[in-house]
Every structure is written in structure tokens, then in C-alpha cells.
Design a protein around this motif. Structure first.
Motif, short mmCIF file in Angstrom:
data_model
loop_
_atom_site.label_atom_id
_atom_site.label_comp_id
_atom_site.label_asym_id
_atom_site.label_seq_id
_atom_site.Cartn_x
_atom_site.Cartn_y
_atom_site.Cartn_z
N ARG A 175 0.84 -1.20 0.00
CA ARG A 175 0.00 0.00 0.00
C ARG A 175 0.88 1.25 0.00
NH1 ARG A 175 -4.82 2.42 1.45
NH2 ARG A 175 -4.63 4.23 2.81
N TYR A 176 1.92 1.25 0.82
CA TYR A 176 2.82 2.40 0.90
C TYR A 176 3.49 2.66 -0.44
CZ TYR A 176 7.00 5.14 1.91
OH TYR A 176 7.98 6.09 1.88
N ALA A 177 4.00 1.59 -1.06
CA ALA A 177 4.69 1.74 -2.34
C ALA A 177 3.72 2.22 -3.42
CB ALA A 177 5.34 0.42 -2.74
N PHE A 178 2.50 1.68 -3.41
CA PHE A 178 1.53 2.09 -4.43
C PHE A 178 1.17 3.56 -4.28
CE2 PHE A 178 -2.69 2.53 -6.33
CZ PHE A 178 -2.45 1.98 -7.58
N LEU A 179 1.01 4.02 -3.04
CA LEU A 179 0.70 5.43 -2.82
C LEU A 179 1.84 6.32 -3.33
CD1 LEU A 179 -0.95 5.34 0.73
CD2 LEU A 179 -2.06 5.77 -1.48
N ARG A 180 3.08 5.85 -3.13
CA ARG A 180 4.23 6.60 -3.64
C ARG A 180 4.21 6.67 -5.16
NH1 ARG A 180 9.56 5.39 -3.76
NH2 ARG A 180 9.07 3.20 -3.40
N HIS A 181 3.94 5.53 -5.78
CA HIS A 181 3.85 5.49 -7.24
C HIS A 181 2.70 6.37 -7.73
CE1 HIS A 181 6.85 2.45 -8.16
NE2 HIS A 181 6.39 1.70 -7.19
N ARG A 182 1.57 6.30 -7.03
CA ARG A 182 0.41 7.08 -7.45
C ARG A 182 0.69 8.57 -7.38
NH1 ARG A 182 -5.61 6.75 -4.62
NH2 ARG A 182 -6.66 8.21 -6.07
N LYS A 183 1.37 8.99 -6.33
CA LYS A 183 1.71 10.42 -6.19
C LYS A 183 2.65 10.86 -7.30
CE LYS A 183 3.71 13.76 -2.94
NZ LYS A 183 4.32 13.94 -1.58
N ALA A 184 3.69 10.06 -7.55
CA ALA A 184 4.67 10.43 -8.58
C ALA A 184 4.02 10.42 -9.96
CB ALA A 184 5.85 9.46 -8.54
N ALA A 185 3.21 9.40 -10.25
CA ALA A 185 2.57 9.30 -11.56
C ALA A 185 1.57 10.43 -11.77
CB ALA A 185 1.87 7.95 -11.70
N GLY A 186 0.84 10.77 -10.72
CA GLY A 186 -0.13 11.86 -10.82
C GLY A 186 0.54 13.19 -11.09
#
Length: 228
Positions: A175-186
Motif C-alpha cells: 500500500r505504501y509503495a503504491f501510494l508513492r507510485h500514485r503520487k509520482a505518476a499523478g
């Protein structure tokens, strides 16, 4: 078959011509970056993307967005995918070691493979998770050194689609890694939509899942070099 070329204007959706220049001259004034949006076209998007022989292409998007699937299906030429590197190491070690233990070795092997591919001087398609901006800076420098262009291919999918993709491949991220990816991708997506590309990037192509599914060929034109 509909195709889009990144080095010559051949249709209303093609990128503008960017004639090749010697690497020693590539540090002069550069053409403005170009963004092409292929989303929401209901499948009426290009079936092929052709880039210059010395170009580099970065495929980025959320984990589960379909980057590796697209690269395996469509790339004609050199491709460097971190998922392929992990799969090779998993085959040897996953049975008795957790991934976290050998993750640094996977990353080292991935970047070593990328360095070897870049040294060939040929066009390369590279998988990018979106959180390692330094990788794009590295590729931008390499593209300019060889007299080519760095192109960004950004897969824009919903969070639900990305999570479904992770479940389909049987491998997800925390979950933590996905949130990081989501923030960067967004952040990257919003910047590109405004026409603000990462430093050194000459063009960007925005694709949704439908456009990615239609695309069946990514290749490099022999004898053609472009400058960012």
C-alpha cells in the motif's frame, strides 16, 4: 494500419520533424517539446509508433497499468524491463528468500543491463516505474549525447484498473509503495498535460488502456536520428 512517427510529420497526429544533428551540436537551442494525447479515442489511435534510430523511449505509469505487457507485445528492438530482471532472479531465489532480501541485487542487475543496452548506440525502450526521476535524467543525457531524442510514453489508467492489473499478474506492491507510485505518476501526468515535460524529454505521448491495447508495434527507423 495506422502508424505515428516520432521523426516526421505524416498525419495530423504525428510529431513534428526533428532532423538529426551530430552529437557535438546537440547542446544548442532545441525545438519545443511536443505532447500528443491519444486518450479517449475509442480505439481509433495509432497501431504503431516509430522513433529515430538513436532515440530512447521511456514507458511509465502506475504498477499494474500494463507497461510490461505492452513492451513484450509491441517493442521491435531493444527493451529493458525491470520486471524481466526480477522474474529471472525470482526463478532462482524466490523459493527460499523473500524478495526484499535480494531486491537491491535485482535493481543493480537491471541498471547494469540498461547501461549495456545504451552503450550499443541503438534505440531502446525502457520500463520506468515513475518514482526514479534520476533514471529519466540519465536517459535524457544519453539521448542528447548520441544525437537522439528522449520520448515519454505515459500510460494513464485509473487506480482500479492498475490494481486489477496487479491481481491479474499475481503480484502487487505494498500500500505504501503504491501510494508513492500514485503520487509520482499523478504529478508527472498533470505536468505533461500542461505541456511541462521532464527536463531533457523531447516529446510525450499520453495513452489510456484502450490506446495501449490497440498499439501493436513500437520500433526504430534505421538510419534516422533525431535531436531533442
Amino acid at each position: 494500419m495506422k502508424r505515428i512517427t516520432a521523426y516526421a510529420t505524416t498525419s495530423g497526429i504525428a510529431l513534428p520533424e526533428q532532423p538529426g544533428v551530430p552529437a557535438r551540436d546537440a547542446c544548442g537551442p532545441q525545438p519545443a517539446a511536443v505532447v500528443r494525447d491519444l486518450r479517449d479515442r475509442a480505439g481509433r489511435s495509432p497501431h504503431g509508433l516509430t522513433f529515430g534510430a538513436a532515440d530512447l523511449v521511456v514507458v511509465t505509469g502506475l504498477p499494474g497499468s500494463g507497461k510490461s505487457t505492452l513492451m513484450r507485445r509491441a517493442v521491435r528492438g531493444a527493451r529493458v524491463d525491470s520486471q524481466d530482471t526480477r522474474d529471472r532472479w525470482d526463478t532462482r531465489l524466490a523459493g527460499f528468500l523473500p524478495y526484499a532480501v535480494y531486491r537491491p541485487l535485482v535493481r543493480l542487475a537491471h541498471y547494469a543491463g540498461l547501461r549495456r543496452a545504451l552503450r550499443s548506440g541503438a534505440g531502446v525502450v525502457v520500463h520506468d516505474c515513475g518514482t526514479q526521476a534520476w533514471v529519466r535524467r540519465w536517459l535524457a543525457r544519453e539521448a542528447r549525447r548520441r544525437g537522439g531524442t528522449l520520448h515519454l510514453l505515459l500510460l494513464d489508467v485509473t487506480v482500479g484498473t492498475a490494481l486489477d492489473g496487479q491481481r491479474e499478474r499475481g503480484r502487487g506492491v505494498s500500500r505504501y509503495a503504491f501510494l508513492r507510485h500514485r503520487k509520482a505518476a499523478g504529478h508527472l501526468l498533470r505536468s505533461v498535460e500542461k505541456g511541462n515535460l521532464p527536463e531533457g524529454c523531447g516529446s510525450a505521448i499520453l495513452m489510456d488502456r484502450t490506446a495501449a491495447d490497440v498499439l501493436n508495434r513500437i520500433d526504430f527507423a534505421a538510419g534516422v536520428a533525431t535531436a531533442a
